[in-house]
Design an enzyme around this catalytic site. Structure first.
Site, mmCIF file in Angstrom:
data_model
loop_
_atom_site.group_PDB
_atom_site.id
_atom_site.type_symbol
_atom_site.label_atom_id
_atom_site.label_comp_id
_atom_site.label_asym_id
_atom_site.label_seq_id
_atom_site.Cartn_x
_atom_site.Cartn_y
_atom_site.Cartn_z
ATOM 1 N N GLY A 174 7.569 4.491 -0.942
ATOM 2 C CA GLY A 174 8.703 5.166 -1.571
ATOM 3 C C GLY A 174 10.059 4.697 -1.109
ATOM 4 O O GLY A 174 10.993 4.563 -1.913
ATOM 5 N N GLY A 211 2.501 8.545 1.232
ATOM 6 C CA GLY A 211 3.176 9.416 0.285
ATOM 7 C C GLY A 211 3.163 10.879 0.651
ATOM 8 O O GLY A 211 3.523 11.735 -0.159
ATOM 9 N N SER A 243 4.293 6.246 4.865
ATOM 10 C CA SER A 243 5.523 7.020 5.070
ATOM 11 C C SER A 243 6.472 6.326 6.050
ATOM 12 O O SER A 243 7.052 6.949 6.933
ATOM 13 C CB SER A 243 5.201 8.443 5.537
ATOM 14 N N ASN A 259 6.253 -1.987 -1.623
ATOM 15 C CA ASN A 259 5.269 -1.762 -2.683
ATOM 16 C C ASN A 259 5.851 -0.741 -3.654
ATOM 17 O O ASN A 259 5.894 0.446 -3.354
ATOM 18 C CB ASN A 259 3.957 -1.251 -2.081
ATOM 19 N N HIS A 275 -5.591 -1.638 -1.804
ATOM 20 C CA HIS A 275 -4.797 -0.445 -1.488
ATOM 21 C C HIS A 275 -5.642 0.803 -1.730
ATOM 22 O O HIS A 275 -6.465 0.849 -2.650
ATOM 23 C CB HIS A 275 -3.533 -0.406 -2.352
#
Length: 241
Positions: free
Chosen positions: A226, A171, A204, A9, A96
């Site tokens: 990320g 995140g 994460s 994503n 989301h």
């Protein structure tokens, strides 16, 4: 049979030029990966066109990050399922936590978006999860069960992926312990009428924890934020052991 699906994503990152650079670097790094593992890139709307062309002929599938419930209409800033299907999108993230938190998504609108995606042959990736306050209050199970009850009304579970994304782990660098993620995903599966729905973990996910995550029996993949922005990191996740 449950499928293994690893999805990236990208959120609001990557220009079209950066997208093409990523694709060129990434494709060669996963050529030898088990093809039973589906790989999806969920990009911003502006990158979907070039990404569709860049992925042509590869095993990587194209995903979007949201879809509206109407096929067309006066909905400034939204995107319709037929528009996504036309350019080769196969998957779409729906519900989301960032959409719920910042843009007013509710379980009712999530449900409408899920059904719209399915009407046009897109496979929705439904995100569910609890906040830190809800977890600390012991409400994890109730929150997730209630989300599923409302989100999945009249939704075809034969064309569905679910991602358990604890909001407190998105995140933040804090990852839900693999055993706990496995427990919650088992709880999610128990609420479904189709036990073969692919259920991912997201929050994460990194190269250094993917092996432990994917070793859990209830976890069928990962929704990666990320770490999916870097081709080397994301390839390591796709190539988990």
């Amino acid at each position: 049979m449950r499928k293994i699906i690893i999805a990236g994503n990208w959120k609001m990152y990557k220009t079209q030029e950066e997208t093409l650079e990523f694709v060129q670097a990434f494709k060669s790094k996963i050529e030898d990966t088990d093809e039973a593992r589906k790989v999806i890139l969920c990009a911003p709307f502006t990158a979907l066109g070039v990404l569709s062309k860049g992925l042509h002929g590869s095993r990587i599938e194209l995903g979007a990050q949201n879809v509206h419930w109407a096929d067309e209409g006066a909905y400034t800033g939204e995107i319709a399922a037929p528009m996504l299907a036309e350019i080769g999108v196969s998957y779409v993230i729906i519900g989301h936590s960032e959409r719920r938190q910042y843009f007013g998504e509710t379980d009712e609108t999530v449900n409408l978006r899920l059904k719209a995606a399915q009407r046009h042959g897109l496979t929705p990736i439904l995100c569910v999860g609890e906040s830190k306050a809800q977890r600390d209050a012991g409400e994890t199970e109730n929150i997730i069960i209630n989300q599923l009850k409302k989100d999945l009304v009249d939704v075809d579970q034969n064309n569905l992926v679910i991602a358990y994304e604890p909001i407190w782990a998105i995140g933040t660098g804090d990852t839900c312990e693999a055993l706990e993620a496995n427990r919650v995903i088992g709880l999610i599966r128990a609420q479904l009428t189709n036990p073969n729905v692919t259920i991912q973990y997201g929050g994460s996910v990194k190269p250094d924890n993917i092996d432990e995550i994917m070793a859990q029996p209830e976890i069928d993949g990962a929704l990666v934020g990320g770490a999916s922005l870097d081709p080397t990191s994301f390839a390591r996740i796709v190539n988990y052991q």
